[in-house]
Structure formats: structure tokens, C-alpha cells
Design a protein around this motif. Structure first.
Motif, PDB file in Angstrom:
ATOM      1  N   VAL A  81       4.292  19.835 -33.088  1.00  0.00           N
ATOM      2  CA  VAL A  81       3.696  20.018 -34.415  1.00  0.00           C
ATOM      3  C   VAL A  81       4.604  20.862 -35.301  1.00  0.00           C
ATOM      4  O   VAL A  81       4.733  20.609 -36.502  1.00  0.00           O
ATOM      5  CB  VAL A  81       2.292  20.659 -34.298  1.00  0.00           C
ATOM      6  N   ALA A  82       5.242  21.876 -34.718  1.00  0.00           N
ATOM      7  CA  ALA A  82       6.144  22.732 -35.482  1.00  0.00           C
ATOM      8  C   ALA A  82       7.327  21.939 -36.031  1.00  0.00           C
ATOM      9  O   ALA A  82       7.829  22.218 -37.129  1.00  0.00           O
ATOM     10  CB  ALA A  82       6.649  23.875 -34.604  1.00  0.00           C
ATOM     11  N   ILE A  83       7.757  20.932 -35.279  1.00  0.00           N
ATOM     12  CA  ILE A  83       8.895  20.112 -35.710  1.00  0.00           C
ATOM     13  C   ILE A  83       8.443  18.998 -36.644  1.00  0.00           C
ATOM     14  O   ILE A  83       9.035  18.773 -37.697  1.00  0.00           O
ATOM     15  CB  ILE A  83       9.613  19.517 -34.482  1.00  0.00           C
ATOM     16  N   THR A  84       7.373  18.297 -36.258  1.00  0.00           N
ATOM     17  CA  THR A  84       6.870  17.166 -37.049  1.00  0.00           C
ATOM     18  C   THR A  84       5.359  17.275 -37.140  1.00  0.00           C
ATOM     19  O   THR A  84       4.637  16.874 -36.217  1.00  0.00           O
ATOM     20  CB  THR A  84       7.262  15.824 -36.407  1.00  0.00           C
ATOM     21  N   ASP A  85       4.883  17.798 -38.237  1.00  0.00           N
ATOM     22  CA  ASP A  85       3.443  18.047 -38.392  1.00  0.00           C
ATOM     23  C   ASP A  85       2.751  16.801 -38.929  1.00  0.00           C
ATOM     24  O   ASP A  85       2.396  16.711 -40.102  1.00  0.00           O
ATOM     25  CB  ASP A  85       3.217  19.242 -39.324  1.00  0.00           C
ATOM     26  N   THR A  86       2.548  15.826 -38.038  1.00  0.00           N
ATOM     27  CA  THR A  86       1.831  14.613 -38.396  1.00  0.00           C
ATOM     28  C   THR A  86       0.370  14.726 -37.950  1.00  0.00           C
ATOM     29  O   THR A  86       0.026  15.581 -37.128  1.00  0.00           O
ATOM     30  CB  THR A  86       2.452  13.382 -37.721  1.00  0.00           C
ATOM     31  N   ILE A  87      -0.463  13.851 -38.473  1.00  0.00           N
ATOM     32  CA  ILE A  87      -1.869  13.838 -38.074  1.00  0.00           C
ATOM     33  C   ILE A  87      -1.996  13.549 -36.588  1.00  0.00           C
ATOM     34  O   ILE A  87      -2.778  14.195 -35.875  1.00  0.00           O
ATOM     35  CB  ILE A  87      -2.653  12.809 -38.902  1.00  0.00           C
ATOM     36  N   ALA A  88      -1.210  12.596 -36.092  1.00  0.00           N
ATOM     37  CA  ALA A  88      -1.280  12.235 -34.675  1.00  0.00           C
ATOM     38  C   ALA A  88      -0.894  13.407 -33.788  1.00  0.00           C
ATOM     39  O   ALA A  88      -1.565  13.682 -32.781  1.00  0.00           O
ATOM     40  CB  ALA A  88      -0.374  11.034 -34.403  1.00  0.00           C
ATOM     41  N   ASN A  89       0.179  14.107 -34.157  1.00  0.00           N
ATOM     42  CA  ASN A  89       0.620  15.245 -33.345  1.00  0.00           C
ATOM     43  C   ASN A  89      -0.394  16.380 -33.369  1.00  0.00           C
ATOM     44  O   ASN A  89      -0.694  16.998 -32.343  1.00  0.00           O
ATOM     45  CB  ASN A  89       1.972  15.757 -33.844  1.00  0.00           C
ATOM     46  N   ARG A  90      -0.937  16.655 -34.553  1.00  0.00           N
ATOM     47  CA  ARG A  90      -1.900  17.754 -34.652  1.00  0.00           C
ATOM     48  C   ARG A  90      -3.217  17.386 -33.952  1.00  0.00           C
ATOM     49  O   ARG A  90      -3.867  18.249 -33.352  1.00  0.00           O
ATOM     50  CB  ARG A  90      -2.154  18.109 -36.117  1.00  0.00           C
ATOM     51  N   LEU A  93      -2.752  17.954 -30.327  1.00  0.00           N
ATOM     52  CA  LEU A  93      -2.786  19.387 -30.054  1.00  0.00           C
ATOM     53  C   LEU A  93      -4.225  19.898 -30.085  1.00  0.00           C
ATOM     54  O   LEU A  93      -4.633  20.693 -29.219  1.00  0.00           O
ATOM     55  CB  LEU A  93      -1.934  20.137 -31.073  1.00  0.00           C
ATOM     56  N   ALA A  94      -5.008  19.456 -31.051  1.00  0.00           N
ATOM     57  CA  ALA A  94      -6.406  19.885 -31.147  1.00  0.00           C
ATOM     58  C   ALA A  94      -7.189  19.459 -29.909  1.00  0.00           C
ATOM     59  O   ALA A  94      -7.978  20.232 -29.353  1.00  0.00           O
ATOM     60  CB  ALA A  94      -7.050  19.290 -32.398  1.00  0.00           C
ATOM     61  N   GLU A  95      -6.953  18.243 -29.449  1.00  0.00           N
ATOM     62  CA  GLU A  95      -7.640  17.743 -28.256  1.00  0.00           C
ATOM     63  C   GLU A  95      -7.262  18.564 -27.025  1.00  0.00           C
ATOM     64  O   GLU A  95      -8.124  18.894 -26.192  1.00  0.00           O
ATOM     65  CB  GLU A  95      -7.292  16.272 -28.041  1.00  0.00           C
ATOM     66  N   GLU A  96      -5.986  18.905 -26.919  1.00  0.00           N
ATOM     67  CA  GLU A  96      -5.540  19.714 -25.791  1.00  0.00           C
ATOM     68  C   GLU A  96      -6.122  21.125 -25.872  1.00  0.00           C
ATOM     69  O   GLU A  96      -6.445  21.729 -24.843  1.00  0.00           O
ATOM     70  CB  GLU A  96      -4.008  19.770 -25.758  1.00  0.00           C
ATOM     71  N   CYS A  97      -6.267  21.656 -27.082  1.00  0.00           N
ATOM     72  CA  CYS A  97      -6.880  22.976 -27.258  1.00  0.00           C
ATOM     73  C   CYS A  97      -8.297  22.988 -26.700  1.00  0.00           C
ATOM     74  O   CYS A  97      -8.715  23.953 -26.049  1.00  0.00           O
ATOM     75  CB  CYS A  97      -6.891  23.365 -28.740  1.00  0.00           C
ATOM     76  N   VAL A  98      -9.044  21.920 -26.947  1.00  0.00           N
ATOM     77  CA  VAL A  98     -10.395  21.824 -26.407  1.00  0.00           C
ATOM     78  C   VAL A  98     -10.334  21.782 -24.885  1.00  0.00           C
ATOM     79  O   VAL A  98     -11.120  22.442 -24.191  1.00  0.00           O
ATOM     80  CB  VAL A  98     -11.120  20.582 -26.947  1.00  0.00           C
TER      81      VAL A  98
END
Length: 245
Positions: A81-90, A93-98
Motif C-alpha cells: 500500500v505504501a508503494i501503490t495505494d490502490t483500492i485492491a491493495n488497501r 490490507l483491511a481484510e488482513e487487519c481483521v
């Protein structure tokens, strides 16, 4: 050559390999702190799957790696996300956070996605509600799901419906939760909705009705194909325990 020297050279080689392939954390610590065993673990978990390339082996490797370093994939996604902040990447990341219990961060990511023109989608609103429910905020999850239904009235999701029923139950709105579970029974895939409905009936003292729900489910599962029973094994076991108890 002394065995100790061989082990030391092996450890150094593996740590070097781990550093070159982005695996230094946590492997350097494991290899150094658990001589020989740490090296063998690295070979089995990281190197053998690369040599074999099997999908099943890769899955096994991921399970073991997650136990050793639960936030490894989280860090990888954060870097992405830090390199390429796309909707898919974020969203990933959100799913993994859960998955790893970073619920507040997950909600922040979903809020950011939903604020974007291309990110205003029901799937991300559902993700936000999941994070809120996991954080033990059922009222907030209900509000998010109500807003989802208002924004996308044609969106039908058994997963969202089940989450709504569970949130009602957690919020103490038992009668409404029972109604939602009953509505779910007609179309929800799997056994979870039925088992949770039966458990709620049992909780409120409707023991006979609960027993009927569990019994019907177990009869249905006995007639189901083996792969279905395997997929629903967790809920079958819960239903059996609920009847026995």
C-alpha cells in the motif's frame, strides 16, 4: 570439519538467504536462538516449497509461517500500500487487519476506500461492518449495514444478513435477531445460520424448538455428500454438542 562449525556455516548461509529474500524477520532470530532446529525449520518451511512448487505445499508453508510470524503478510501488504495505494491493495490490507485482530485499523482502511469514487461499493461497507462487529461494537455494525441496505437496496448477501442477525443478538435485540435468523434459513448456504439460530432459541429458553433445529440439521448433513459434511464439520460438531447438552 567439526559439527559445530558445519552448523554455524549452515546458519550463516540460511540467514544470508533469508536477508536476500526478505525473510530476515523472524527467521534470523529463530535460526540463531534454536541452533540446528531453527535451520531445519527454515529449510522445511521456506526452501522445500520453493523447490517443489506444489500448491498444497505452499499452503502448508503459509500456515506454518503464519504461526511463526502472524503479521508477516500484514507487513507485506502494508509495504504494498505504501508503494501503490490502490483500492485492491488497501482492501487486501483491511481484510488482513481483521484476520489478525487490528480492527480499528481495518475500519480506517475501509472508511478511506468508501470515501473514494471507485470505492463506494457494498462489499467494502460489509468489510467495515465486520471490523466493527469484531471490535464488539454491534450497534455500529448495525448502523453500517443499515446504511449499506439504504445505499444499495438490491444488494443481497447471506453473509451480510447473517452478520446483521448476529449484531442484533449481540445488541440485545433478541426478538429481532430471531426473525432475521428465520428469514436466513430459507437461503443461507452452509449450516452456520441454522446452528446460531438454534443456539439463540436455546439461550432464550425455547429448548424444544432448538432441539428440532439441531436434529433437522444433523439429519440433513447425514444425507449430504462427504465433501459437504467435511466443509460443515465445525457446525455439525456444535449442533451435536448442543443436543447432547
Amino acid at each position: 570439519m567439526p559439527v559445530a562449525l558445519v552448523v554455524l556455516l549452515l546458519d550463516i548461509s540460511l540467514i544470508y538467504h533469508a536477508s536476500r529474500t526478505g525473510r530476515l524477520q523472524p527467521w534470523a532470530f529463530i535460526i540463531l536462538m534454536v541452533p540446528m532446529i531453527g535451520a531445519l525449520a527454515y529449510i522445511v518451511v521456506e526452501l522445500v516449497p520453493e523447490w517443489l512448487g506444489s500448491h498444497d505445499v505452499q499452503k502448508a508453508r503459509k500456515r506454518v509461517a503464519n504461526k511463526l510470524d502472524p503479521e508477516k503478510y500484514y507487513r507485506e501488504l502494508s509495504d504494498r500500500v505504501a508503494i501503490t495505494d490502490t483500492i485492491a491493495n488497501r482492501a487486501a490490507l483491511a481484510e488482513e487487519c481483521v484476520a489478525i485482530g487490528r480492527y480499528d485499523e481495518a475500519e480506517q482502511h475501509y472508511d478511506h476506500i468508501l470515501s473514494l469514487p471507485m470505492g463506494h461499493e457494498p462489499l467494502f461497507a460489509l468489510g467495515k461492518a465486520k471490523a466493527q462487529f469484531a471490535r464488539r461494537r454491534p450497534a455500529d455494525a448495525l448502523a453500517t449495514l443499515d446504511a449499506l441496505q439504504k445505499s444499495w437496496p438490491d444488494y443481497n448477501s447471506a453473509e451480510a444478513h447473517l452478520l446483521y442477525a448476529r449484531a442484533l443478538q449481540e445488541a440485545g435485540r433478541t426478538d429481532e435477531a430471531i426473525e432475521e435468523y428465520q428469514a436466513l434459513l430459507d437461503y443461507a448456504p452452509g449450516s452456520e445460520a441454522k446452528v446460531r439460530y438454534g443456539m439463540l432459541l436455546k439461550l432464550v429458553g425455547r429448548i424444544a424448538e432448538a432441539k428440532i433445529v439441531f436434529t433437522e440439521l444433523l439429519i440433513q448433513m447425514k444425507r449430504a455428500p462427504r465433501h459437504v459434511r467435511k466443509a460443515q464439520a465445525e457446525w455439525i460438531a456444535i449442533a451435536e454438542k448442543q443436543i447432547a447438552g
